[in-house]
Design a protein around this motif. Sequence first.
Motif, PDB file in Angstrom:
ATOM      1  N   UNK A 153      -8.619  -4.751  17.591  1.00 11.50           N
ATOM      2  CA  UNK A 153     -10.703  -5.479  16.477  1.00 11.50           C
ATOM      3  C   UNK A 153      -9.996  -5.547  14.661  1.00 11.50           C
ATOM      4  N   UNK A 154      -9.217  -4.269  14.965  1.00 13.55           N
ATOM      5  CA  UNK A 154      -8.858  -4.599  12.933  1.00 13.55           C
ATOM      6  C   UNK A 154      -7.511  -4.525  12.948  1.00 13.55           C
ATOM      7  N   UNK A 155      -6.762  -4.635  12.437  1.00 15.34           N
ATOM      8  CA  UNK A 155      -5.626  -4.349  11.668  1.00 15.34           C
ATOM      9  C   UNK A 155      -4.577  -2.634  11.595  1.00 15.34           C
ATOM     10  N   UNK A 156      -4.572  -2.239  12.123  1.00 12.73           N
ATOM     11  CA  UNK A 156      -3.925  -0.838  11.822  1.00 12.73           C
ATOM     12  C   UNK A 156      -2.325  -0.769  11.780  1.00 12.73           C
ATOM     13  N   UNK A 157      -1.812   0.172  12.069  1.00 14.07           N
ATOM     14  CA  UNK A 157      -0.074   0.616  11.620  1.00 14.07           C
ATOM     15  C   UNK A 157       0.361  -0.718  11.963  1.00 14.07           C
ATOM     16  N   UNK A 158       0.626  -0.432  13.603  1.00 13.46           N
ATOM     17  CA  UNK A 158       1.587  -1.370  13.867  1.00 13.46           C
ATOM     18  C   UNK A 158       1.246  -2.644  13.494  1.00 13.46           C
ATOM     19  N   UNK A 159       0.161  -3.444  13.166  1.00 17.38           N
ATOM     20  CA  UNK A 159       0.170  -5.112  13.052  1.00 17.38           C
ATOM     21  C   UNK A 159       0.940  -5.046  10.910  1.00 17.38           C
ATOM     22  N   UNK A 160       0.779  -4.003  10.317  1.00 21.42           N
ATOM     23  CA  UNK A 160       1.507  -4.018   9.791  1.00 21.42           C
ATOM     24  C   UNK A 160       2.829  -4.040   9.410  1.00 21.42           C
TER      25      UNK A 160
ATOM     26  N   UNK B  98      -2.994 -10.978  -1.683  1.00 23.48           N
ATOM     27  CA  UNK B  98      -1.769 -11.245  -2.401  1.00 23.48           C
ATOM     28  C   UNK B  98      -0.885 -10.456  -1.559  1.00 23.48           C
ATOM     29  N   UNK B  99      -0.256 -11.386  -0.205  1.00 27.71           N
ATOM     30  CA  UNK B  99       0.749 -10.944   0.212  1.00 27.71           C
ATOM     31  C   UNK B  99       1.060 -12.250   0.972  1.00 27.71           C
ATOM     32  N   UNK B 100       0.341 -13.225   0.213  1.00 29.96           N
ATOM     33  CA  UNK B 100       0.933 -14.356   0.297  1.00 29.96           C
ATOM     34  C   UNK B 100       1.304 -14.763  -0.673  1.00 29.96           C
ATOM     35  N   UNK B 101       1.320 -14.388  -2.336  1.00 29.78           N
ATOM     36  CA  UNK B 101       2.630 -14.886  -2.838  1.00 29.78           C
ATOM     37  C   UNK B 101       3.474 -14.570  -3.107  1.00 29.78           C
TER      38      UNK B 101
ATOM     39  N   UNK C  97       4.294  -7.219  11.161  1.00 28.04           N
ATOM     40  CA  UNK C  97       3.698  -8.202  10.502  1.00 28.04           C
ATOM     41  C   UNK C  97       5.210  -8.314   8.850  1.00 28.04           C
ATOM     42  N   UNK C  98       5.132  -7.069   7.839  1.00 26.91           N
ATOM     43  CA  UNK C  98       6.582  -6.340   7.358  1.00 26.91           C
ATOM     44  C   UNK C  98       7.648  -7.413   7.898  1.00 26.91           C
ATOM     45  N   UNK C  99       7.859  -7.859   8.912  1.00 27.27           N
ATOM     46  CA  UNK C  99       9.056  -8.178   9.751  1.00 27.27           C
ATOM     47  C   UNK C  99       9.021  -9.887   9.345  1.00 27.27           C
TER      48      UNK C  99
ATOM     49  N   UNK D 261      -0.536 -13.198  12.013  1.00 24.84           N
ATOM     50  CA  UNK D 261       0.503 -12.823  10.952  1.00 24.84           C
ATOM     51  C   UNK D 261      -0.458 -13.994   9.599  1.00 24.84           C
ATOM     52  N   UNK D 262      -0.942 -14.865   9.690  1.00 23.28           N
ATOM     53  CA  UNK D 262      -2.105 -15.515   8.614  1.00 23.28           C
ATOM     54  C   UNK D 262      -2.945 -14.927   8.428  1.00 23.28           C
ATOM     55  N   UNK D 263      -3.944 -13.815   9.619  1.00 27.20           N
ATOM     56  CA  UNK D 263      -5.224 -13.416   9.699  1.00 27.20           C
ATOM     57  C   UNK D 263      -4.854 -11.868   8.863  1.00 27.20           C
ATOM     58  N   UNK D 264      -3.565 -12.160   8.606  1.00 22.40           N
ATOM     59  CA  UNK D 264      -2.944 -10.279   8.227  1.00 22.40           C
ATOM     60  C   UNK D 264      -2.843 -10.494   6.586  1.00 22.40           C
ATOM     61  N   UNK D 265      -2.026 -11.617   6.400  1.00 19.49           N
ATOM     62  CA  UNK D 265      -1.834 -11.949   4.945  1.00 19.49           C
ATOM     63  C   UNK D 265      -3.317 -12.485   3.977  1.00 19.49           C
ATOM     64  N   UNK D 266      -4.578 -12.965   4.275  1.00 22.17           N
ATOM     65  CA  UNK D 266      -5.507 -12.780   3.917  1.00 22.17           C
ATOM     66  C   UNK D 266      -6.151 -11.746   3.796  1.00 22.17           C
ATOM     67  N   UNK D 267      -6.088 -10.460   4.184  1.00 16.35           N
ATOM     68  CA  UNK D 267      -6.277  -9.419   3.541  1.00 16.35           C
ATOM     69  C   UNK D 267      -5.999  -8.558   2.991  1.00 16.35           C
ATOM     70  N   UNK D 268      -6.990  -8.441   1.515  1.00 16.35           N
ATOM     71  CA  UNK D 268      -6.211  -7.364   0.484  1.00 16.35           C
ATOM     72  C   UNK D 268      -6.173  -8.870  -0.645  1.00 16.35           C
TER      73      UNK D 268
END
Length: 87
Positions: free
Chosen positions: A36-43, A81-84, A46-48, A71-78
């Motif tokens: 239900x929430x992103x964790x290590x495997x997601x990050x 900033x990952x979209x920059x 997504x890093x690749x 991927x877009x959900x992960x990029x929208x976290x924090x």
Amino acid sequence: AGSPRLDAAESARAALLGALEPVRATLAHQKYLSGDRPAYSDYIVCGAFQWARLVRRTELLADGDPIIAWRDQILDHYNATARVRDA
């Protein structure tokens, strides 16, 4: 037939897209790879995709691929900033 270099690149892309089937299968049943929430495997995964997003001029994945939405959900976290792209 195209050039050997382009043929090899398309072959590698097709192999990668096929190798991502377990990711798609997991995302068909849950919001993130970790549940239900992103964790290590997601990050890590997504890093690749983040690297590919920054070095490629075109989208690696096909339109409508569920990995894009994930991927877009992960990029929208924090605060997204990952979209920059520029530092």
